[in-house]
Design an enzyme around this catalytic site. Structure first.
Site, PDB file in Angstrom:
ATOM      1  N   GLY A  22      27.807  22.583  41.025  1.00  0.00           N
ATOM      2  CA  GLY A  22      27.323  21.235  40.693  1.00  0.00           C
ATOM      3  C   GLY A  22      25.578  21.781  40.388  1.00  0.00           C
ATOM      4  N   HIS A  62      29.484  32.408  41.921  1.00  0.00           N
ATOM      5  CA  HIS A  62      29.678  30.831  41.554  1.00  0.00           C
ATOM      6  C   HIS A  62      28.456  30.323  41.447  1.00  0.00           C
ATOM      7  CE1 HIS A  62      34.192  30.759  42.203  1.00  0.00           C
ATOM      8  NE2 HIS A  62      33.970  32.360  42.396  1.00  0.00           N
ATOM      9  N   THR A 114      25.497  27.068  37.217  1.00  0.00           N
ATOM     10  CA  THR A 114      24.645  25.922  36.497  1.00  0.00           C
ATOM     11  C   THR A 114      23.422  25.833  37.490  1.00  0.00           C
ATOM     12  OG1 THR A 114      26.622  24.923  35.763  1.00  0.00           O
ATOM     13  CG2 THR A 114      24.729  23.642  35.915  1.00  0.00           C
ATOM     14  N   ASP A 174      40.891  29.115  38.756  1.00  0.00           N
ATOM     15  CA  ASP A 174      39.842  29.079  39.456  1.00  0.00           C
ATOM     16  C   ASP A 174      40.063  28.438  40.563  1.00  0.00           C
ATOM     17  OD1 ASP A 174      37.081  29.369  40.076  1.00  0.00           O
ATOM     18  OD2 ASP A 174      36.443  27.542  39.034  1.00  0.00           O
ATOM     19  N   HIS A 175      39.511  28.514  41.751  1.00  0.00           N
ATOM     20  CA  HIS A 175      39.604  28.020  43.157  1.00  0.00           C
ATOM     21  C   HIS A 175      41.012  27.281  43.299  1.00  0.00           C
ATOM     22  CE1 HIS A 175      35.424  28.519  44.691  1.00  0.00           C
ATOM     23  NE2 HIS A 175      35.091  28.263  43.433  1.00  0.00           N
TER      24      HIS A 175
END
Ligand code: 13P
Length: 286
Positions: free
Chosen positions: A180, A207, A210, A82-83
């Site tokens: 987040g 992305h 959540t 990831d990133h």
């Protein structure tokens, strides 16, 4: 071993319009939990590692854990970085067996990002691996990468040109999503996903999964988000299950580590199953 390329996994999801969940795993237990959910749901799954997790274990130890845990698993799995803004870590993970990488060069100007991403795509191809690209930061800091500031939004033309000229296999657009927990209800630019997909035919990565509502996931997946990232939900589920278990253990004065691990594994697996059902990846293993 059921390891498949990210491209194969995403191309199937993109054409059948379901989303493959990409969970940011943090250790062996969370890998095991996500894999058990994938097997139970017959779902393909992406296990992704932050740079922080790669550094915590060391590349070879982390890859060894991945290999040991996917052996004998009968659903398609891909290992993704990831990133990652650092070319040296990208090179290291590609050489170490990762199937794909997100080269996160959004802090560079677009021309330099395009130049370097083109190099990363060529490098990945030499390992039979694939690349996710990004030209705008996704708001929020995750595992020490990113920023809380909203980043500059590029025009559709610039994004389309980047995707076509670099040859990335997947693209992460900024559409009002954030890493987040969302502090206010997210307002997402769904049309940007449709426009990018229509102009390029390339699958998008969503992305900041959540905190999005099931209808938001379903809408974005139907528009071409074939990879859906979940990190904070996994971390919170893992930690809160641990806290609940340990609070009860303290009250009882009974300290049994395997029971703690069982509780955490069950909670993470349940969280993963719910996402697979929402994303429509359940029953899609081949
Ligand atoms: P969340 O932490 O909001 O789930 O986002 C995950 C992500 O996009 C990882 O790159």
């Amino acid at each position: 071993m059921p390891v498949v390329s990210m491209k194969e996994m995403l191309d199937r999801a993109f054409s059948d319009r379901y989303g493959v969940p990409a969970f940011n795993i943090v250790n062996d237990l969370s890998i095991e939990a996500v894999l058990s959910a994938a097997v139970g749901e017959k779902s393909p799954v992406i296990l992704q590692t932050s740079v922080k997790t790669v550094r915590m274990y060391g590349r070879d130890q982390l890859f060894g854990i991945f290999q040991a845990l996917v052996a004998g698993i009968d659903v398609p799995v891909t290992l993704h970085l990831d990133h990652c803004p650092e070319r040296s870590v990208i090179s290291d993970c590609l050489a170490g067996g990762w199937n794909s990488v997100l080269f996160d060069a959004h802090e560079l100007d677009v021309a330099e990002n395009l130049r370097q991403t083109t190099e990363v795509v060529a490098q990945a191809r030499s390992f039979g691996a694939h690349v996710e690209g990004e030209i705008e930061g996704i708001q929020g800091v995750e595992d020490g990468v990113g920023s809380d500031r909203a980043s500059v939004q590029q025009s559709l033309e610039v994004a389309v040109d980047f995707i076509k000229r670099t040859g990335v296999d997947c693209f992460a657009p900024a559409i009002g999503n954030a890493h987040g927990q969302y502090t206010a209800a997210p307002v997402l630019d769904h049309q940007r996903v449709t426009d990018l997909v229509e102009a390029t035919g390339v699958p998008m990565a969503l992305h900041g999964g959540t905190g999005l509502a099931p209808e938001q996931f379903k809408d974005l997946i139907s528009r071409g988000c074939a990879k859906v990232n979940i990190s904070t939900a996994l971390k919170e589920t893992y930690m809160k299950a641990g806290l609940e278990f340990l609070t009860a253990a303290e009250k009882k004065g009974k300290w049994d580590p395997p029971s703690l691990f069982t509780a955490q594994r069950a909670a993470v697996a349940q969280m993963a199953r719910e996402h697979m059902q929402t994303f429509g990846s359940s029953g899609r293993a081949w």
